[in-house]
Write an enzyme that holds these catalytic residues in place. Structure first.
Site, PDB file in Angstrom:
ATOM      1  N   PRO A  98     -73.274  -9.714   1.142  1.00 49.30           N
ATOM      2  CG  PRO A  98     -75.185  -8.780   0.165  1.00 49.30           C
ATOM      3  CD  PRO A  98     -73.682  -8.764   0.097  1.00 49.30           C
TER       4      PRO A  98
ATOM      5  CB  SER B  34     -77.899 -10.811   4.421  1.00 48.81           C
ATOM      6  OG  SER B  34     -79.180 -11.231   3.983  1.00 48.81           O
TER       7      SER B  34
ATOM      8  CG  LEU C 122     -83.790  -2.632   1.663  1.00 46.79           C
ATOM      9  CD1 LEU C 122     -84.221  -2.737   3.122  1.00 46.79           C
ATOM     10  CD2 LEU C 122     -84.118  -1.246   1.125  1.00 46.79           C
ATOM     11  CE1 TYR C 123     -82.629  -9.692  -2.088  1.00 45.26           C
ATOM     12  CE2 TYR C 123     -82.654 -10.528   0.156  1.00 45.26           C
ATOM     13  CZ  TYR C 123     -82.175 -10.586  -1.135  1.00 45.26           C
ATOM     14  OH  TYR C 123     -81.254 -11.527  -1.475  1.00 45.26           O
TER      15      TYR C 123
ATOM     16  CB  SER D 141     -73.658  -9.171  -8.356  1.00 46.26           C
ATOM     17  OG  SER D 141     -74.049 -10.327  -7.643  1.00 46.26           O
TER      18      SER D 141
ATOM     19  CG  HIS E 299     -78.293 -13.299  -5.759  1.00 43.24           C
ATOM     20  ND1 HIS E 299     -78.909 -12.149  -5.339  1.00 43.24           N
ATOM     21  CD2 HIS E 299     -78.419 -14.164  -4.718  1.00 43.24           C
ATOM     22  CE1 HIS E 299     -79.396 -12.318  -4.124  1.00 43.24           C
ATOM     23  NE2 HIS E 299     -79.103 -13.532  -3.709  1.00 43.24           N
TER      24      HIS E 299
ATOM     25  CG  ASP F 249     -70.985 -10.542  -6.053  1.00 41.99           C
ATOM     26  OD1 ASP F 249     -71.491 -10.868  -7.151  1.00 41.99           O
ATOM     27  OD2 ASP F 249     -71.678 -10.337  -5.032  1.00 41.99           O
TER      28      ASP F 249
HETATM   29  C1  FMN Z   1     -75.935 -18.902   0.918  1.00 41.13           C
HETATM   30  C2  FMN Z   1     -76.013 -17.582   0.208  1.00 41.13           C
HETATM   31  C3  FMN Z   1     -76.915 -16.624   0.659  1.00 41.13           C
HETATM   32  C4  FMN Z   1     -76.985 -15.365   0.040  1.00 41.13           C
HETATM   33  N1  FMN Z   1     -77.810 -14.415   0.556  1.00 41.13           N
HETATM   34  C5  FMN Z   1     -77.852 -13.188  -0.020  1.00 41.13           C
HETATM   35  C6  FMN Z   1     -78.673 -12.171   0.539  1.00 41.13           C
HETATM   36  O1  FMN Z   1     -79.340 -12.360   1.550  1.00 41.13           O
HETATM   37  N2  FMN Z   1     -78.679 -10.968  -0.093  1.00 41.13           N
HETATM   38  C7  FMN Z   1     -77.946 -10.703  -1.223  1.00 41.13           C
HETATM   39  O2  FMN Z   1     -77.977  -9.594  -1.740  1.00 41.13           O
HETATM   40  N3  FMN Z   1     -77.134 -11.656  -1.747  1.00 41.13           N
HETATM   41  C8  FMN Z   1     -77.076 -12.880  -1.181  1.00 41.13           C
HETATM   42  N4  FMN Z   1     -76.242 -13.833  -1.711  1.00 41.13           N
HETATM   43  C9  FMN Z   1     -75.385 -13.496  -2.875  1.00 41.13           C
HETATM   44  C10 FMN Z   1     -74.048 -12.911  -2.416  1.00 41.13           C
HETATM   45  O3  FMN Z   1     -74.211 -11.629  -1.873  1.00 41.13           O
HETATM   46  C11 FMN Z   1     -73.037 -12.789  -3.562  1.00 41.13           C
HETATM   47  O4  FMN Z   1     -73.610 -12.049  -4.625  1.00 41.13           O
HETATM   48  C12 FMN Z   1     -72.517 -14.130  -4.090  1.00 41.13           C
HETATM   49  O5  FMN Z   1     -72.441 -15.086  -3.066  1.00 41.13           O
HETATM   50  C13 FMN Z   1     -71.142 -13.932  -4.722  1.00 41.13           C
HETATM   51  O6  FMN Z   1     -70.658 -15.108  -5.266  1.00 41.13           O
HETATM   52  P1  FMN Z   1     -69.605 -16.083  -4.516  1.00 41.13           P
HETATM   53  O7  FMN Z   1     -70.382 -16.795  -3.471  1.00 41.13           O
HETATM   54  O8  FMN Z   1     -69.154 -16.970  -5.628  1.00 41.13           O
HETATM   55  O9  FMN Z   1     -68.482 -15.233  -3.943  1.00 41.13           O
HETATM   56  C14 FMN Z   1     -76.153 -15.091  -1.092  1.00 41.13           C
HETATM   57  C15 FMN Z   1     -75.259 -16.062  -1.540  1.00 41.13           C
HETATM   58  C16 FMN Z   1     -75.173 -17.288  -0.900  1.00 41.13           C
HETATM   59  C17 FMN Z   1     -74.160 -18.286  -1.381  1.00 41.13           C
END
Ligand code: FMN
Length: 359
Positions: free
Chosen positions: A77, A106, A128-129, A254, A256, A287
């Site tokens: 997401p 997301s 979800l948040y 993860s 994030h 991830d």
């Molecule tokens: C620009 C951006 C926005 C993101 N928005 C969300 C989000 O809305 N919800 C969420 O659970 N994770 C969010 N993430 C985290 C991603 O789901 C994920 O955990 C992460 O990008 C994985 O690492 P990678 O970018 O190195 O593949 C976001 C990541 C990025 C880069």
């Protein structure tokens, strides 16, 4: 020239996007130690291949929550795809569906839940948040369930928003037509229009997200939906066990993408201990920093069923719209199949720790 790998897509996106939007996507929290660690951790793992195995046919497919994936990669997401490309989440949904890849939408998407569902009928989960107003949360969950999202993915690592200094420095423009579309009609988005994505998003997040969410809310979520529950943002084996006790079907190991608490370990580093403790009580996804087929192979060998990628497909989207996302998925699928073949395995079920040399 067509990018040859995911790293080249990052470069293509850097050329295409305004620097402040690129940095919003690429950046991490604080010192960005965890962001760097996410890459370094995969690189530190070595693969020890087996030879003289017939690898004429290699099958990279896996089964996650009862559904077969063509290869062990899903789209994480990511908020506001339309910052990267006008076609946004709809283009991503079409590219994912074309390869049979799972998309996790997301909550902070720039296209509503229903429109993404209508764009393509590939497999989807809804991320979800939990919000301070439980009625808002419940409506989002019901909307996703009613249009066919197959699982609910609760992100647990954002009780508060990490401090992303690139955004504080740049104050990226927030185009008037790019908003967290799932909240249209739910909350007043007026303050976001024409504002600054980093600070405005931070303001929205702070005003909507509920910092007091606990495992009790996980129980409540399970009571309002029959979708299987996935908890994303787990880094400790104890929390993984709690997730299992509270009825989660899977967790995403993860941090994030290094955007929340800095100085936490990479998923690749904690995955083995989590896998050991949870056994088969939960399906494990991971991830953060996955950029190569060899990273996918390493993740499976360390105990994951599959991986998620975040930034790479957004870079594909920025560089080439739907076709760019499709190409990113195609490259990672091809690289995964090749890595398996060169390592001497012909099915994901054969991938185990014995393929690795951990330094
Ligand atoms: C620009 C951006 C926005 C993101 N928005 C969300 C989000 O809305 N919800 C969420 O659970 N994770 C969010 N993430 C985290 C991603 O789901 C994920 O955990 C992460 O990008 C994985 O690492 P990678 O970018 O190195 O593949 C976001 C990541 C990025 C880069």
């Amino acid at each position: 020239m067509l990018p040859l790998n995911l790293g080249e897509y990052e470069e293509a996106a850097r050329q295409k996007l305004p620097a402040n939007i690129f940095d919003f996507i690429a950046g991490g929290a604080a010192e960005e130690l965890t962001l760097a660690r996410n890459r370094a951790a995969w690189d530190a793992v070595q693969i020890v291949p087996r030879v003289l195995v017939d690898v004429t046919t290699v099958d990279p497919s896996v089964t996650v929550l009862g559904r077969r994936w063509p290869f062990p990669v899903a789209l994480a997401p990511v908020a506001l795809h339309r910052l990267a490309h006008a076609d946004g989440e709809a283009a991503v949904a079409r590219a994912a569906a074309a390869t049979g890849t799972l998309m996790v939408l997301s909550t902070m998407a720039s296209t509503p839940i229903e429109e993404v569902a209508a764009a393509a009928n590939g497999p989807k989960w809804f991320q979800l948040y939990c919000y301070t107003d439980k009625a808002v949360t419940e409506r989002l969950v019901k909307r996703a369930e009613s249009v066919g999202y197959e699982a609910l993915c609760l992100t647990a690592d954002v009780p508060r928003l990490g401090r992303r200094e690139r955004d504080l420095r740049h104050k990226p423009d927030f185009p008037a037509d790019v908003v967290p579309a799932n909240f249209l009609g739910e909350v007043d988005l007026g303050s976001l229009r024409g504002g600054e994505v980093g600070t405005a998003l931070a303001a929205l997040t702070t005003s909507l997200l509920c910092p007091s969410v606990t495992w009790d809310d996980v129980d409540w979520l399970r009571s309002i939906t029959s979708m299987p529950l996935v908890i994303k943002g787990i880094l400790s084996a104890d929390d993984a066990l709690l997730a299992a006790e509270h009825g989660a079907s899977a967790v995403v190991v993860s941090n994030h993408g290094g955007r929340q608490l800095d100085s936490v370990p990479a998923g690749a580093e904690v995955l083995p201990e989590i896998a050991e403790v949870v056994g088969d009580r939960l399906e494990l996804l991971v991830d953060g920093g996955v950029r190569r087929g060899t990273d996918v192979l390493k993740a499976l060998a360390l105990g994951a069923k599959a991986v998620l990628i975040g930034r790479p497909y957004i870079y594909g989207l920025a560089a080439g719209g739907e076709a760019g996302v499709g190409r990113v998925l195609e490259l990672l699928g091809l690289e995964t199949e090749l890595a398996m073949g060169l390592a001497g395995v012909t099915a994901t079920s054969q991938i185990s720790r014995s393929l690795l040399r951990l330094r």
